[in-house]
Design a protein around this motif. Sequence first.
Motif, PDB file in Angstrom:
ATOM      1  N   VAL A  41       0.670  -1.264  -0.036  1.00 12.06           N
ATOM      2  CA  VAL A  41      -0.036   0.231   0.076  1.00 12.06           C
ATOM      3  C   VAL A  41       0.948   1.130   0.109  1.00 12.06           C
ATOM      4  CG1 VAL A  41      -1.766   1.363   1.425  1.00 12.06           C
ATOM      5  CG2 VAL A  41      -2.203  -1.055   0.905  1.00 12.06           C
ATOM      6  N   LEU A  42       2.093   1.322   0.809  1.00 11.98           N
ATOM      7  CA  LEU A  42       2.706   2.323   0.983  1.00 11.98           C
ATOM      8  C   LEU A  42       3.569   2.740  -0.294  1.00 11.98           C
ATOM      9  CD1 LEU A  42       3.918   2.189   4.500  1.00 11.98           C
ATOM     10  CD2 LEU A  42       2.204   3.778   3.701  1.00 11.98           C
ATOM     11  N   HIS A  43       3.880   1.533  -0.878  1.00 11.31           N
ATOM     12  CA  HIS A  43       4.864   1.699  -2.234  1.00 11.31           C
ATOM     13  C   HIS A  43       4.024   2.247  -3.287  1.00 11.31           C
ATOM     14  CE1 HIS A  43       7.637   0.501  -5.243  1.00 11.31           C
ATOM     15  NE2 HIS A  43       6.565   0.044  -5.994  1.00 11.31           N
ATOM     16  N   GLU A  44       2.623   1.649  -3.303  1.00 13.88           N
ATOM     17  CA  GLU A  44       1.718   2.164  -4.143  1.00 13.88           C
ATOM     18  C   GLU A  44       1.591   3.787  -4.280  1.00 13.88           C
ATOM     19  OE1 GLU A  44      -1.489   3.129  -7.081  1.00 13.88           O
ATOM     20  OE2 GLU A  44       0.093   1.467  -6.894  1.00 13.88           O
ATOM     21  N   VAL A  45       1.507   4.052  -2.839  1.00 15.18           N
ATOM     22  CA  VAL A  45       1.267   5.538  -2.753  1.00 15.18           C
ATOM     23  C   VAL A  45       2.493   6.312  -3.127  1.00 15.18           C
ATOM     24  CG1 VAL A  45       0.827   7.555  -0.935  1.00 15.18           C
ATOM     25  CG2 VAL A  45      -0.362   5.302  -0.779  1.00 15.18           C
ATOM     26  N   ILE A  46       3.648   6.025  -2.767  1.00 11.34           N
ATOM     27  CA  ILE A  46       4.860   6.699  -3.072  1.00 11.34           C
ATOM     28  C   ILE A  46       4.907   6.502  -4.615  1.00 11.34           C
ATOM     29  CG2 ILE A  46       7.295   6.467  -2.772  1.00 11.34           C
ATOM     30  CD1 ILE A  46       6.933   5.234  -0.084  1.00 11.34           C
ATOM     31  N   THR A  47       4.759   5.629  -5.272  1.00  5.75           N
ATOM     32  CA  THR A  47       4.847   5.528  -6.591  1.00  5.75           C
ATOM     33  C   THR A  47       3.812   6.326  -7.446  1.00  5.75           C
ATOM     34  OG1 THR A  47       5.675   3.092  -6.624  1.00  5.75           O
ATOM     35  CG2 THR A  47       4.916   3.840  -8.727  1.00  5.75           C
ATOM     36  N   ARG A  48       2.377   6.471  -6.961  1.00  4.63           N
ATOM     37  CA  ARG A  48       1.658   6.941  -7.826  1.00  4.63           C
ATOM     38  C   ARG A  48       1.692   8.640  -7.535  1.00  4.63           C
ATOM     39  NH1 ARG A  48      -2.711   5.168  -5.149  1.00  4.63           N
ATOM     40  NH2 ARG A  48      -3.095   7.313  -4.080  1.00  4.63           N
ATOM     41  N   LEU A  49       2.143   9.103  -6.548  1.00  5.66           N
ATOM     42  CA  LEU A  49       2.370  10.391  -6.192  1.00  5.66           C
ATOM     43  C   LEU A  49       3.908  10.938  -6.592  1.00  5.66           C
ATOM     44  CD1 LEU A  49       0.759  10.867  -2.663  1.00  5.66           C
ATOM     45  CD2 LEU A  49      -0.043  10.790  -5.008  1.00  5.66           C
ATOM     46  N   HIS A  50       4.624   9.851  -7.317  1.00  8.69           N
ATOM     47  CA  HIS A  50       5.922  10.205  -7.608  1.00  8.69           C
ATOM     48  C   HIS A  50       6.704  10.916  -6.568  1.00  8.69           C
ATOM     49  CE1 HIS A  50       4.582   9.610 -11.575  1.00  8.69           C
ATOM     50  NE2 HIS A  50       3.469  10.451 -11.486  1.00  8.69           N
ATOM     51  N   LEU A  51       6.946  10.317  -5.353  1.00 10.74           N
ATOM     52  CA  LEU A  51       7.663  10.501  -4.344  1.00 10.74           C
ATOM     53  C   LEU A  51       8.836   9.615  -4.178  1.00 10.74           C
ATOM     54  CD1 LEU A  51       4.480  11.379  -2.112  1.00 10.74           C
ATOM     55  CD2 LEU A  51       5.836  13.173  -3.613  1.00 10.74           C
ATOM     56  N   ARG A  52       9.862  10.124  -2.923  1.00 14.22           N
ATOM     57  CA  ARG A  52      11.061   9.526  -2.651  1.00 14.22           C
ATOM     58  C   ARG A  52      10.897   8.307  -2.016  1.00 14.22           C
ATOM     59  NH1 ARG A  52      12.190  14.829  -2.957  1.00 14.22           N
ATOM     60  NH2 ARG A  52      12.519  14.987  -0.875  1.00 14.22           N
ATOM     61  N   ASN A  53      10.120   8.440  -1.014  1.00 19.96           N
ATOM     62  CA  ASN A  53      10.137   7.624   0.191  1.00 19.96           C
ATOM     63  C   ASN A  53       8.902   7.810   1.132  1.00 19.96           C
ATOM     64  OD1 ASN A  53      10.951   9.820   1.946  1.00 19.96           O
ATOM     65  ND2 ASN A  53      13.067   9.319   1.287  1.00 19.96           N
ATOM     66  N   ARG A  54       9.028   6.981   2.127  1.00 20.54           N
ATOM     67  CA  ARG A  54       7.464   7.328   2.951  1.00 20.54           C
ATOM     68  C   ARG A  54       7.590   8.962   3.630  1.00 20.54           C
ATOM     69  NH1 ARG A  54       6.865   1.489   6.492  1.00 20.54           N
ATOM     70  NH2 ARG A  54       6.983   0.112   4.632  1.00 20.54           N
ATOM     71  N   ALA A  55       8.845   9.106   4.299  1.00 25.75           N
ATOM     72  CA  ALA A  55       8.642  10.404   4.775  1.00 25.75           C
ATOM     73  C   ALA A  55       8.218  11.728   3.877  1.00 25.75           C
ATOM     74  CB  ALA A  55      10.300  10.848   5.198  1.00 25.75           C
ATOM     75  N   HIS A  56       8.765  11.381   2.415  1.00 26.50           N
ATOM     76  CA  HIS A  56       8.253  12.320   1.552  1.00 26.50           C
ATOM     77  C   HIS A  56       7.033  12.262   1.221  1.00 26.50           C
ATOM     78  CE1 HIS A  56       9.040  14.126  -2.718  1.00 26.50           C
ATOM     79  NE2 HIS A  56       8.559  15.083  -2.096  1.00 26.50           N
ATOM     80  N   ALA A  57       6.193  11.218   1.239  1.00 28.89           N
ATOM     81  CA  ALA A  57       4.698  10.609   1.115  1.00 28.89           C
ATOM     82  C   ALA A  57       4.041  11.500   2.431  1.00 28.89           C
ATOM     83  CB  ALA A  57       4.442   9.356   1.091  1.00 28.89           C
ATOM     84  N   VAL A  58       4.522  11.197   3.555  1.00 29.25           N
ATOM     85  CA  VAL A  58       3.889  12.008   4.839  1.00 29.25           C
ATOM     86  C   VAL A  58       3.969  13.192   4.625  1.00 29.25           C
ATOM     87  CG1 VAL A  58       3.980  12.302   7.148  1.00 29.25           C
ATOM     88  CG2 VAL A  58       3.970   9.903   6.367  1.00 29.25           C
ATOM     89  N   GLY A  59       4.949  14.020   4.248  1.00 27.85           N
ATOM     90  CA  GLY A  59       4.924  15.432   4.000  1.00 27.85           C
ATOM     91  C   GLY A  59       4.050  16.006   3.233  1.00 27.85           C
ATOM     92  N   HIS A  60       3.967  15.260   1.986  1.00 35.14           N
ATOM     93  CA  HIS A  60       2.964  15.775   0.916  1.00 35.14           C
ATOM     94  C   HIS A  60       1.661  15.436   1.390  1.00 35.14           C
ATOM     95  CE1 HIS A  60       4.444  16.871  -3.105  1.00 35.14           C
ATOM     96  NE2 HIS A  60       5.736  15.957  -2.589  1.00 35.14           N
ATOM     97  N   ALA A  61       1.167  14.465   2.111  1.00 36.98           N
ATOM     98  CA  ALA A  61      -0.038  14.273   2.704  1.00 36.98           C
ATOM     99  C   ALA A  61      -0.517  15.368   3.615  1.00 36.98           C
ATOM    100  CB  ALA A  61      -0.139  12.976   3.276  1.00 36.98           C
ATOM    101  N   LEU A  62       0.414  15.613   4.519  1.00 36.82           N
ATOM    102  CA  LEU A  62       0.313  16.888   5.438  1.00 36.82           C
ATOM    103  C   LEU A  62       0.142  18.083   4.902  1.00 36.82           C
ATOM    104  CD1 LEU A  62       2.745  15.655   8.123  1.00 36.82           C
ATOM    105  CD2 LEU A  62       0.440  15.466   8.475  1.00 36.82           C
ATOM    106  N   ARG A  63       0.768  18.331   3.804  1.00 35.06           N
ATOM    107  CA  ARG A  63       0.939  19.694   3.334  1.00 35.06           C
ATOM    108  C   ARG A  63      -0.586  19.852   2.462  1.00 35.06           C
ATOM    109  NH1 ARG A  63       6.157  18.981   2.475  1.00 35.06           N
ATOM    110  NH2 ARG A  63       6.042  18.103   0.355  1.00 35.06           N
ATOM    111  N   ASN A  64      -1.196  18.867   2.142  1.00 35.51           N
ATOM    112  CA  ASN A  64      -2.369  18.762   1.271  1.00 35.51           C
ATOM    113  C   ASN A  64      -3.700  18.554   2.176  1.00 35.51           C
ATOM    114  OD1 ASN A  64      -1.712  19.301  -1.914  1.00 35.51           O
ATOM    115  ND2 ASN A  64      -0.147  18.200  -0.988  1.00 35.51           N
ATOM    116  N   GLY A  65      -3.501  18.323   3.250  1.00 36.23           N
ATOM    117  CA  GLY A  65      -4.669  18.237   4.412  1.00 36.23           C
ATOM    118  C   GLY A  65      -5.184  16.923   4.136  1.00 36.23           C
TER     119      GLY A  65
END
Length: 233
Positions: free
Chosen positions: A207-231
């Motif tokens: 699931v986490l890999h799918e999120v990171i890949t779909r959002l074109h992010l680098r890692n889990r921390a990057h994914a969390v940062g994007h999610a927090l910034r976008n509410g």
Amino acid sequence: MTCPQASAPAPTPQYTVRWPAPAGRPARVSVAVYAPDPVLYVGVVQQLRQRPEIDLVDDAGADAAQVSLVTVDTVDDETTALLNRLRHNPGTRTGLVVGTFESGDALQRAIDSGVAAVLRRAEADQDRLLHLVLAIANGEGMLPGDLLAKLLSHVGSLQRSTLDPRAASLSTLTSREAEMLRLVSEGLDTAEIARKTAYSERTVKNVLHEVITRLHLRNRAHAVGHALRNGLI
């Protein structure tokens, strides 16, 4: 016989839309019940069988039923395929009794697939099931108020993403993805997230890999940062 519950869930406010009702509808409404789980099927059938307003039909007469009632846990690909098949049957209108919608997208897919009315399984006692069936047969549509809000929010997100293509990928987290990212943000590792969510560690990683890949992010921390910034969490 249904098992008594300790306490009945509080009813969810309903949003009702009326469509023109066909004339000359008979007093009894013919209903075909669809459910992938035999327990769900028997539960709904037992509730409706006791009502004189309802005429339950078997598989042979299902295509001629006035109301098709689909009962599922979630709207997955198999459910969507069934709803689309029923949508092309001009003699029936479809209602959905569902455990949960994982996202606004799942709700929109159900509506796009011809669902006229929705009821949560947790609220599907005999009276509410009867109300749902009669509403559908009378040409009405029903949607719990909070689901209407979710649908409108999802449609709004789609409209915004048309103007800002970057927003499209950021507005499509499912509830499971958002929950796992929230747990990552709290410092939990894969094993701890698996225990918290009752999923396997492999599912958590996927699931986490799918999120990171779909959002074109680098890692889990990057994914969390994007999610927090976008509410999103």
